[in-house]
Design a protein around this motif. Structure first.
Motif, PDB file in Angstrom:
ATOM      1  N   ALA A  67      57.044  39.168  36.937  1.00  0.00           N
ATOM      2  CA  ALA A  67      55.987  39.960  37.567  1.00  0.00           C
ATOM      3  C   ALA A  67      55.942  39.749  39.075  1.00  0.00           C
ATOM      4  O   ALA A  67      55.813  40.704  39.846  1.00  0.00           O
ATOM      5  CB  ALA A  67      54.633  39.607  36.949  1.00  0.00           C
ATOM      6  N   LYS A 134      40.423  45.769  34.019  1.00  0.00           N
ATOM      7  CA  LYS A 134      41.715  45.703  33.307  1.00  0.00           C
ATOM      8  C   LYS A 134      41.880  44.355  32.615  1.00  0.00           C
ATOM      9  O   LYS A 134      42.330  44.290  31.462  1.00  0.00           O
ATOM     10  CB  LYS A 134      42.867  45.934  34.289  1.00  0.00           C
ATOM     11  CG  LYS A 134      43.052  47.352  34.747  1.00  0.00           C
ATOM     12  CD  LYS A 134      44.281  47.541  35.613  1.00  0.00           C
ATOM     13  CE  LYS A 134      44.189  46.789  36.912  1.00  0.00           C
ATOM     14  NZ  LYS A 134      45.209  47.199  37.903  1.00  0.00           N
ATOM     15  N   LEU A 138      42.177  43.549  28.667  1.00  0.00           N
ATOM     16  CA  LEU A 138      43.334  42.838  28.136  1.00  0.00           C
ATOM     17  C   LEU A 138      42.895  41.633  27.316  1.00  0.00           C
ATOM     18  O   LEU A 138      43.457  41.341  26.253  1.00  0.00           O
ATOM     19  CB  LEU A 138      44.241  42.397  29.294  1.00  0.00           C
ATOM     20  CG  LEU A 138      45.661  41.962  28.933  1.00  0.00           C
ATOM     21  CD1 LEU A 138      46.461  43.128  28.375  1.00  0.00           C
ATOM     22  CD2 LEU A 138      46.367  41.369  30.155  1.00  0.00           C
ATOM     23  N   LYS A 177      52.959  42.177  20.153  1.00  0.00           N
ATOM     24  CA  LYS A 177      51.788  42.513  20.968  1.00  0.00           C
ATOM     25  C   LYS A 177      51.289  41.291  21.733  1.00  0.00           C
ATOM     26  O   LYS A 177      50.804  41.411  22.861  1.00  0.00           O
ATOM     27  CB  LYS A 177      50.676  43.072  20.077  1.00  0.00           C
ATOM     28  CG  LYS A 177      50.923  44.499  19.622  1.00  0.00           C
ATOM     29  CD  LYS A 177      49.819  44.999  18.699  1.00  0.00           C
ATOM     30  CE  LYS A 177      50.065  46.443  18.296  1.00  0.00           C
ATOM     31  NZ  LYS A 177      49.057  46.923  17.302  1.00  0.00           N
ATOM     32  N   GLU A 180      53.706  41.010  24.597  1.00  0.00           N
ATOM     33  CA  GLU A 180      53.507  42.129  25.526  1.00  0.00           C
ATOM     34  C   GLU A 180      52.265  41.898  26.383  1.00  0.00           C
ATOM     35  O   GLU A 180      52.283  42.114  27.598  1.00  0.00           O
ATOM     36  CB  GLU A 180      53.379  43.437  24.748  1.00  0.00           C
ATOM     37  CG  GLU A 180      53.430  44.695  25.605  1.00  0.00           C
ATOM     38  CD  GLU A 180      52.126  45.025  26.313  1.00  0.00           C
ATOM     39  OE1 GLU A 180      52.169  45.630  27.407  1.00  0.00           O
ATOM     40  OE2 GLU A 180      51.045  44.682  25.782  1.00  0.00           O
ATOM     41  N   GLY A 181      51.179  41.448  25.756  1.00  0.00           N
ATOM     42  CA  GLY A 181      49.962  41.187  26.505  1.00  0.00           C
ATOM     43  C   GLY A 181      50.141  40.087  27.526  1.00  0.00           C
ATOM     44  O   GLY A 181      49.612  40.162  28.647  1.00  0.00           O
ATOM     45  N   ARG A 184      52.177  41.434  30.416  1.00  0.00           N
ATOM     46  CA  ARG A 184      51.318  42.363  31.156  1.00  0.00           C
ATOM     47  C   ARG A 184      50.317  41.586  32.019  1.00  0.00           C
ATOM     48  O   ARG A 184      50.037  41.955  33.161  1.00  0.00           O
ATOM     49  CB  ARG A 184      50.581  43.283  30.180  1.00  0.00           C
ATOM     50  CG  ARG A 184      49.669  44.306  30.867  1.00  0.00           C
ATOM     51  CD  ARG A 184      48.933  45.130  29.819  1.00  0.00           C
ATOM     52  NE  ARG A 184      49.852  45.947  29.056  1.00  0.00           N
ATOM     53  CZ  ARG A 184      50.176  47.196  29.382  1.00  0.00           C
ATOM     54  NH1 ARG A 184      49.642  47.769  30.443  1.00  0.00           N
ATOM     55  NH2 ARG A 184      51.030  47.877  28.649  1.00  0.00           N
ATOM     56  N   HIS A 187      51.680  40.637  35.318  1.00  0.00           N
ATOM     57  CA  HIS A 187      51.744  41.756  36.262  1.00  0.00           C
ATOM     58  C   HIS A 187      50.380  41.960  36.922  1.00  0.00           C
ATOM     59  O   HIS A 187      50.297  42.161  38.136  1.00  0.00           O
ATOM     60  CB  HIS A 187      52.205  43.033  35.554  1.00  0.00           C
ATOM     61  CG  HIS A 187      53.684  43.104  35.375  1.00  0.00           C
ATOM     62  ND1 HIS A 187      54.509  43.799  36.233  1.00  0.00           N
ATOM     63  CD2 HIS A 187      54.497  42.528  34.454  1.00  0.00           C
ATOM     64  CE1 HIS A 187      55.768  43.661  35.840  1.00  0.00           C
ATOM     65  NE2 HIS A 187      55.789  42.905  34.763  1.00  0.00           N
ATOM     66  N   HIS A 188      49.319  41.886  36.136  1.00  0.00           N
ATOM     67  CA  HIS A 188      47.981  41.970  36.731  1.00  0.00           C
ATOM     68  C   HIS A 188      47.764  40.815  37.711  1.00  0.00           C
ATOM     69  O   HIS A 188      47.187  40.997  38.780  1.00  0.00           O
ATOM     70  CB  HIS A 188      46.910  41.913  35.634  1.00  0.00           C
ATOM     71  CG  HIS A 188      46.875  43.123  34.754  1.00  0.00           C
ATOM     72  ND1 HIS A 188      47.447  44.336  35.110  1.00  0.00           N
ATOM     73  CD2 HIS A 188      46.325  43.327  33.519  1.00  0.00           C
ATOM     74  CE1 HIS A 188      47.249  45.213  34.140  1.00  0.00           C
ATOM     75  NE2 HIS A 188      46.577  44.628  33.169  1.00  0.00           N
ATOM     76  N   GLU A 191      49.306  41.549  41.073  1.00  0.00           N
ATOM     77  CA  GLU A 191      48.973  42.819  41.702  1.00  0.00           C
ATOM     78  C   GLU A 191      48.372  42.617  43.094  1.00  0.00           C
ATOM     79  O   GLU A 191      48.633  43.380  44.027  1.00  0.00           O
ATOM     80  CB  GLU A 191      47.998  43.600  40.825  1.00  0.00           C
ATOM     81  CG  GLU A 191      47.633  44.962  41.392  1.00  0.00           C
ATOM     82  CD  GLU A 191      46.635  45.703  40.527  1.00  0.00           C
ATOM     83  OE1 GLU A 191      46.183  46.781  40.961  1.00  0.00           O
ATOM     84  OE2 GLU A 191      46.301  45.218  39.420  1.00  0.00           O
ATOM     85  N   CYS A 379      43.377  34.783  34.454  1.00  0.00           N
ATOM     86  CA  CYS A 379      44.791  34.833  34.089  1.00  0.00           C
ATOM     87  C   CYS A 379      45.319  33.521  33.528  1.00  0.00           C
ATOM     88  O   CYS A 379      45.552  33.401  32.317  1.00  0.00           O
ATOM     89  CB  CYS A 379      45.622  35.257  35.307  1.00  0.00           C
ATOM     90  SG  CYS A 379      45.244  36.914  35.906  1.00  0.00           S
TER      91      CYS A 379
END
Length: 613
Positions: A67, A134, A138, A177, A180-181, A184, A187-188, A191, A379
């Motif tokens: 990320a 977001k 999540l 999943k 994947e979470g 993800r 990436h958040h 950001e 996070c």
């Protein structure tokens, strides 16, 4: 190349600890050192990975750097740096930045950066509010994932409702999943982060040019006193201490208390005890969803999973409250000092143009800075706790089917191997035969446990390869404190320095003398006594409750924006970060002096002072 000869070995010269070759080979091929890596600079990321990593835990590096690089290289398009490559040897993570050196490429990237990053700066608050939405979504998705389970027979409803999917499919669906979470989430995470560092670094560079004599610490104090979610857990512990005194239940909280016993007692002492327990529940959700580490090791459990850290802080806070001592973070003082510093340096500028630039840069730094620490709560802590706990559920399922001696052994598999074990179980459940895993994984797990123990006793060099002339990556400079100057210190270029002195970044001013307590893992925090000077590889904001005990702090790694430096400033704790070798050169119990204003640690005694029995 003389500097390299003087200090850092080449990656190709490193040897795998004998007997751990199979465990080393189990790490993915793209994380092994390869031909060509000798021509680059690498440093050991002891900030995030201070202990040898279990094989599954290495996903924390893989997902994070996937990320980070994406946003540096292709989303925000930072002009002088791209992503970070990582390599693993003997359970340790080495990282190397990918610099942009071609002037034409830098110029092209500047244009892209201005279009992309400046949009974020202009709409920071709006985008940050959306970011929180977001992350909360999540987190809710992760909480909603079902617990992995295989029934003996499908419920009759599967047939009668025409569902058309058997229970074993849910295992692979939930696992994918879960991964994947997690990817993800990272990436958040990135950001905003590098943009935050970039804004501060731009202000930092302006100040260094405009005020040649200004210290790094003075610049960092201009952004102190900011509100961020990562400080909230400690504030909640303080609140619970005050409520314990107000409700008259403070006597239940003592050093080395049995937490379960205390909770049971409070439930039986009337309304005051029940009211305090209700206050505890208010604090726990969500604020105790922080772990005792930095979010990269499965065994660094959250406060909610293990109440030891917050409860260890309660007796000290309660004592201070009863004695009328202020336990709050000195926000008013920090803000007053911050505003005075900003104004004092502004008056030194000669032109209206410089003052306008200065105002613009410090305003932006103040706007973006809360994210630099605040994101960690969502996070690395809250989401990561959910992630590792879901993996524990898969470990429990596989253990019950004979794959491992213990459920936690699941963390000795890579995330690819764990998927294969899940598929093995899915196949055996569907066919009615025995899975193969119980014949394979116990021996591999034992092999990897032994490897982790061997790696823990193995000292690794702080850096490898070719020393770069310039380091332009804002994360490497501000977070890890890796600069060309700090590398010179690591290489002992300054041969004239006294042998009893260590130099680092001046994180927070103040001069303190006291006994050093060398803490090399989270489990050793309990050894800290009142007045000790904490010496560690790295710390993080969730250690804030122990700051009431220590008189100063010293770390091996970290820059002016590292977590230890930020937390030290927020709590007014004298600190020196980025010394490179404090945990190796300072012996536990030695008396040392920490000069947080000059960035110097002095060893005052050759031998450690023996603790009284």
């Amino acid at each position: 190349m003389s500097d390299q000869i003087k200090g850092f070995p080449l990656p190709s010269s490193l040897k795998v600890v004998p007997g751990t070759e199979a465990a080393q080979a189990a790490f993915p091929y793209y994380t092994q050192f390869h031909d060509g890596d000798d021509d680059r600079f690498w440093f050991y990321n002891s900030m995030h990975f201070p202990e040898p990593m279990h094989h599954f835990d290495m996903i924390t590096a893989e997902a994070a750097y996937c990320a980070l690089g994406s946003f540096n290289t292709r989303v925000h398009v930072l002009p002088t740096t791209k992503g970070i490559d990582h390599r693993i040897i003997n359970g340790r993570v080495y990282i190397g930045g990918v610099a942009v050196t071609d002037p034409a490429e830098i110029e092209a990237r500047v244009g892209e950066f201005q279009q992309r990053a400046f949009y974020y700066y202009e709409h920071w608050e709006e985008l940050y509010d959306k970011w929180k939405d977001k992350m909360r979504a999540l987190i809710a998705d992760a909480q909603a994932l079902p617990r992995p389970f295989l029934p003996d027979l499908e419920p009759i409803e599967t047939t009668h409702t025409g569902k058309g999917v058997a229970a074993n499919h849910a295992l692979i669906d939930t696992y994918r999943k879960t991964l994947e979470g997690y990817f993800r989430m990272w990436h958040h995470h990135f950001e905003f982060l590098l943009l935050g560092y970039g804004a501060y670094l731009t202000f930092f560079d302006f100040c260094k040019k405009a005020f040649p004599e200004i210290s790094d610490q003075a610049i960092s104090r201009m952004v102190a006193g900011m509100e961020a979610e990562i400080f909230r857990p400690d504030e909640e512990v303080k609140r619970l201490a005050r409520r314990a005194v107000e409700l008259g239940v403070d006597a239940h909280f003592t050093e080395n208390m049995d937490i379960e016993k205390v909770l049971a007692e409070l439930d039986t002492v009337g309304n005051s005890g029940k009211e305090w327990l209700a206050e505890l529940e208010t604090s726990r959700n969500p604020w105790f969803n922080v772990n005792v580490g930095d979010g990269f090791y499965h065994y660094h459990r959250s406060w909610n999973d293990d109440l030891s850290m917050p409860f260890a802080a309660l007796p000290g806070y309660i004592s201070k409250v009863k004695n009328g001592i202020n336990i709050e973070r000195p926000m008013a003082k920090l803000i007053e000092e911050r505003e005075q510093l900003v104004e004092d340096y502004r008056e030194l500028l000669d032109t209206d143009e410089d003052r306008a630039t200065y105002d613009q840069l410090i305003t932006l730094a103040h706007r973006v800075f809360p994210y630099v620490e605040g994101h960690k709560f969502y996070c690395e802590h809250w989401y990561t706790n959910l992630f590792f706990n879901k993996i524990r559920e898969f470990g429990d399922l596989l253990w019950r089917h004979g794959f491992f001696p213990e459920p936690k052994d699941v963390f000795h598999l890579t995330h690819y191997e764990l998927e294969s074990a899940i598929v093995d179980l899915m196949l055996s459940w569907s066919s009615g035969s025995d899975p193969i895993g119980p014949r394979v994984w116990p021996a591999k797990v034992a092999e990897r446990k032994a490897a982790n123990e061997a790696w823990a006793d193995h000292v690794v060099p702080p850096a490898l390869g070719v020393v770069p002339d310039v380091i332009d990556d804002p994360a490497i400079v501000m977070l890890w404190g890796i600069t060309r100057e700090s590398l010179d210190v690591w290489l002992s270029v300054d041969e004239g320095a006294p042998s009893n002195e260590l130099k680092g970044f001046a994180a927070c001013q103040g001069v303190v003398e006291g006994p050093a307590r060398v803490v090399k893992s989270v489990e050793e925090i309990k050894r800290l006594q009142q007045g000790d000077i904490l010496v560690c590889q790295v710390t993080n904001p969730t250690w804030a409750p122990i700051f009431q005990k220590i008189s100063a702090a010293v770390s091996d790694i970290g820059g002016s924006m590292s977590h230890m430096a930020i937390v030290a400033r927020e709590y007014g704790l004298p600190a020196v970060v980025g010394t490179g070798s404090a945990t190796q050169r300072i012996k536990d119990g030695q008396r040392i002096r920490v000069d947080g204003g000059r960035g110097i640690v002095t060893i005052l005694e050759d031998q450690p002072v023996l603790e009284e029995a």
